[in-house]
Design a protein around this motif. Structure first.
Motif, mmCIF file in Angstrom:
data_model
loop_
_atom_site.group_PDB
_atom_site.id
_atom_site.type_symbol
_atom_site.label_atom_id
_atom_site.label_comp_id
_atom_site.label_asym_id
_atom_site.label_seq_id
_atom_site.Cartn_x
_atom_site.Cartn_y
_atom_site.Cartn_z
ATOM 1 N N ARG A 165 0.854 -1.202 0.000
ATOM 2 C CA ARG A 165 0.000 0.000 0.000
ATOM 3 C C ARG A 165 0.885 1.246 0.000
ATOM 4 O O ARG A 165 0.966 1.983 0.973
ATOM 5 N N THR A 168 -1.701 6.035 -1.647
ATOM 6 C CA THR A 168 -2.649 6.124 -0.526
ATOM 7 C C THR A 168 -3.964 6.819 -0.841
ATOM 8 O O THR A 168 -4.814 6.941 0.035
ATOM 9 N N PRO A 172 -6.650 6.895 3.266
ATOM 10 C CA PRO A 172 -6.434 5.441 3.279
ATOM 11 C C PRO A 172 -6.767 4.794 4.620
ATOM 12 O O PRO A 172 -6.595 5.400 5.673
ATOM 13 N N PHE A 197 -16.619 2.302 -2.442
ATOM 14 C CA PHE A 197 -15.887 3.520 -2.025
ATOM 15 C C PHE A 197 -14.442 3.094 -1.749
ATOM 16 O O PHE A 197 -13.922 3.271 -0.652
ATOM 17 N N CYS A 198 -13.786 2.517 -2.745
ATOM 18 C CA CYS A 198 -12.567 1.741 -2.463
ATOM 19 C C CYS A 198 -11.324 2.577 -2.211
ATOM 20 O O CYS A 198 -10.347 2.070 -1.662
ATOM 21 N N GLY A 199 -11.315 3.864 -2.593
ATOM 22 C CA GLY A 199 -10.110 4.670 -2.387
ATOM 23 C C GLY A 199 -8.885 3.951 -2.921
ATOM 24 O O GLY A 199 -8.850 3.533 -4.087
ATOM 25 N N GLY A 201 -8.007 1.086 -2.408
ATOM 26 C CA GLY A 201 -8.289 -0.341 -2.663
ATOM 27 C C GLY A 201 -7.995 -1.268 -1.507
ATOM 28 O O GLY A 201 -8.022 -2.498 -1.659
ATOM 29 N N ASP A 259 -13.314 8.657 -7.907
ATOM 30 C CA ASP A 259 -12.082 9.420 -8.102
ATOM 31 C C ASP A 259 -11.092 8.607 -8.952
ATOM 32 O O ASP A 259 -10.625 7.540 -8.519
ATOM 33 N N VAL A 286 -20.977 5.612 -6.919
ATOM 34 C CA VAL A 286 -21.629 4.427 -6.355
ATOM 35 C C VAL A 286 -22.906 4.086 -7.138
ATOM 36 O O VAL A 286 -23.215 2.912 -7.360
ATOM 37 N N VAL A 314 -12.706 13.273 4.214
ATOM 38 C CA VAL A 314 -13.172 13.394 2.835
ATOM 39 C C VAL A 314 -14.437 14.244 2.886
ATOM 40 O O VAL A 314 -15.312 14.008 3.713
HETATM 41 C C1 SAM Z 1 -12.866 6.991 3.287
HETATM 42 S S1 SAM Z 1 -12.420 6.934 1.624
HETATM 43 C C2 SAM Z 1 -12.120 5.221 1.363
HETATM 44 C C3 SAM Z 1 -10.717 4.864 1.724
HETATM 45 C C4 SAM Z 1 -10.338 3.458 1.345
HETATM 46 N N1 SAM Z 1 -10.955 2.485 2.218
HETATM 47 C C5 SAM Z 1 -8.834 3.298 1.313
HETATM 48 O O1 SAM Z 1 -8.307 2.428 2.012
HETATM 49 O O2 SAM Z 1 -8.159 4.072 0.653
HETATM 50 C C6 SAM Z 1 -13.946 7.171 0.810
HETATM 51 C C7 SAM Z 1 -13.855 7.124 -0.692
HETATM 52 O O3 SAM Z 1 -15.177 7.294 -1.197
HETATM 53 C C8 SAM Z 1 -15.086 7.955 -2.458
HETATM 54 N N2 SAM Z 1 -16.416 8.529 -2.746
HETATM 55 C C9 SAM Z 1 -17.050 9.564 -2.136
HETATM 56 N N3 SAM Z 1 -18.285 9.731 -2.662
HETATM 57 C C10 SAM Z 1 -18.443 8.808 -3.635
HETATM 58 C C11 SAM Z 1 -19.492 8.453 -4.517
HETATM 59 N N4 SAM Z 1 -20.634 9.133 -4.541
HETATM 60 N N5 SAM Z 1 -19.320 7.411 -5.346
HETATM 61 C C12 SAM Z 1 -18.152 6.699 -5.345
HETATM 62 N N6 SAM Z 1 -17.109 7.007 -4.545
HETATM 63 C C13 SAM Z 1 -17.249 8.018 -3.691
HETATM 64 C C14 SAM Z 1 -13.974 8.974 -2.257
HETATM 65 O O4 SAM Z 1 -13.398 9.325 -3.511
HETATM 66 C C15 SAM Z 1 -13.016 8.232 -1.330
HETATM 67 O O5 SAM Z 1 -11.972 7.615 -2.068
#
Ligand code: SAM
Length: 389
Positions: A165, A168, A172, A197-199, A201, A259, A286, A314
């Motif tokens: 990883r 980030t 993350p 909402f994988c950020g 990943g 993103d 989503v 975020v």
């Molecule tokens: C808390 S972060 C997730 C972090 C992830 N678990 C990681 O380890 O990196 C939330 C993520 O949700 C995404 N996000 C926010 N709103 C969204 C939407 N409407 N559809 C898809 N993704 C979304 C953001 O871009 C962000 O990467």
């Protein structure tokens, strides 16, 4: 005869029951204590724990524990310990002391006395490590209520830093927390998993590694390499014993994020982890995630495991509630075969998904209190049905 050590595996608060389950799977008999678990084991179990534990952040060797009321006594008793077999002459060492409610109250003085004791034991002063030298041997001294505990960290960098990883994205998730959420979710290798909402990943990659039976610590520097206990042959043996089964099914893992930069980061991380082919990454909101948008295209059973935006690091604000509602609505559309496991900063907000949830565990990280909320009827490994947030 094989030497047995008193060991302590540290984890984030609240993850202790999951960590104990992992240790039991490795054949240990752990006792949960605040912030981790104690257990006994030989060098093989220590190496295996560092390689296989997904929820631990450190494994330390308890070198000694004794009552002590004065600095002279500390130095005298500590000098009797087998430093020449514990430490390596060519590796710098760093002593860190903490004093609480004890006659020895000056941590700097305790560190100095420990260094003197180590010098006596080794026959010469150990090379002093720079403050942040990641390869140094770290000797931790805790003096609480006039009782001294001396420990050696078996790991150099924390175990949750798996080594893959490196990218980030924005917010993350720590790999050990992702691992704990997976264990608590009830998801099993071979079943479908979705993180919309994988950020970077983290959850999907950690799941792919679990599904492919890839040890969490396989890409990290070996444990104890910086200590006198290091045994290359044994480590190779432990690695060979941990070779994954080639037949495991790692299909049906999907991860998406709106993103594009995050998806690029997630793909890079998955490649480093060696599981890129197992995860279908997609850049989309989503609402446009293929399984959520067209339930007929989704596997009939699966688990949505996610760390949605909290609106803290975020940006979220007013729209957050409708995002959670919409997630719940779309998950409902996937049918009764799908379950939910999500991290929540604001549990009331999490409940906007509109399904009965319970807390599987609660923890604190980066100053935030976070709960793992899972479908109420899931009785996976680890979750405590009595826990509620
Ligand atoms: C808390 S972060 C997730 C972090 C992830 N678990 C990681 O380890 O990196 C939330 C993520 O949700 C995404 N996000 C926010 N709103 C969204 C939407 N409407 N559809 C898809 N993704 C979304 C953001 O871009 C962000 O990467």
């Amino acid at each position: 005869m094989t030497e047995t050590f008193a060991l302590f595996a540290a984890c984030l608060p609240g993850l202790e029951p999951l960590l104990c389950d992992e240790l039991k799977d490795l054949g240990a008999a752990p006792t949960a204590v605040a912030g981790g678990a104690t257990f006994q084991g030989d060098l093989r179990l220590l190496f295996t724990a560092c390689l296989q534990l997904g929820t631990a952040s450190h494994v330390v060797i308890r070198v000694a524990g004794f009552p002590c009321r004065a600095l002279g006594e500390l130095e005298r008793k500590a000098a009797l310990l087998p430093w020449s077999s514990l430490l390596r002459a060519d590796v710098p060492a760093r002593v860190r002391a903490v004093c609480k409610r004890s006659r020895i109250w000056h941590s700097g003085a305790a560190e100095e006395r420990l260094e003197n004791a180590i010098a006596k034991g080794l026959g010469r002063a150990p090379r002093r490590a720079e403050a942040e030298d990641p390869d140094a041997a770290v000797i931790a001294v805790r003096i609480v209520d006039d009782h001294v505990t001396i420990s050696l960290d078996a790991t150099t960098t924390p175990l949750h830093r798996r080594g893959w990883r490196l990218a980030t994205a924005k917010a993350p998730l720590r790999e050990d927390l992702a691992h704990a959420l997976l264990l608590a979710s009830g998801w099993q290798p071979g079943q479908a998993l979705l993180d919309p909402f994988c950020g970077a990943g983290t959850i999907a990659i950690e799941a792919a590694c679990v599904a492919a039976d890839l040890a969490p610590g396989r890409l990290r520097p070996p444990p104890c390499r910086h200590l006198g206990l290091w045994n290359e042959r044994l480590w190779q043996d432990v690695l060979t014993a941990a070779r994954p089964e080639p037949t495991i099914d790692v299909s049906h893992l999907a991860a998406s994020d709106r993103d594009a930069g995050a998806i690029e980061d997630a793909r890079g991380n998955a490649e480093r982890a060696g599981v890129a082919a197992a995860i279908e990454f997609r850049c989309c909101a989503v609402s446009a995630q293929p399984w959520l948008a067209t339930p007929a295209a989704a596997p009939p059973n699966g688990t949505l495991v996610t760390n949605p935006p909290f609106g803290v690091r975020v940006a979220g604000g007013e729209q957050l509630a409708s995002l959670y509602q919409s997630l719940g609505h779309r998950l409902q559309g996937l049918g009764a075969g799908w379950r939910l496991a999500m991290l929540a900063y604001d549990v009331r907000m999490a409940r906007r998904v509109g399904r009965p949830l319970r807390s599987a565990f609660a923890t604190r990280i980066g100053g935030l209190g976070i709960a793992a909320m899972i479908d109420a009827e899931v009785t996976a490994k680890g979750p405590d049905p009595a826990a509620s947030v």
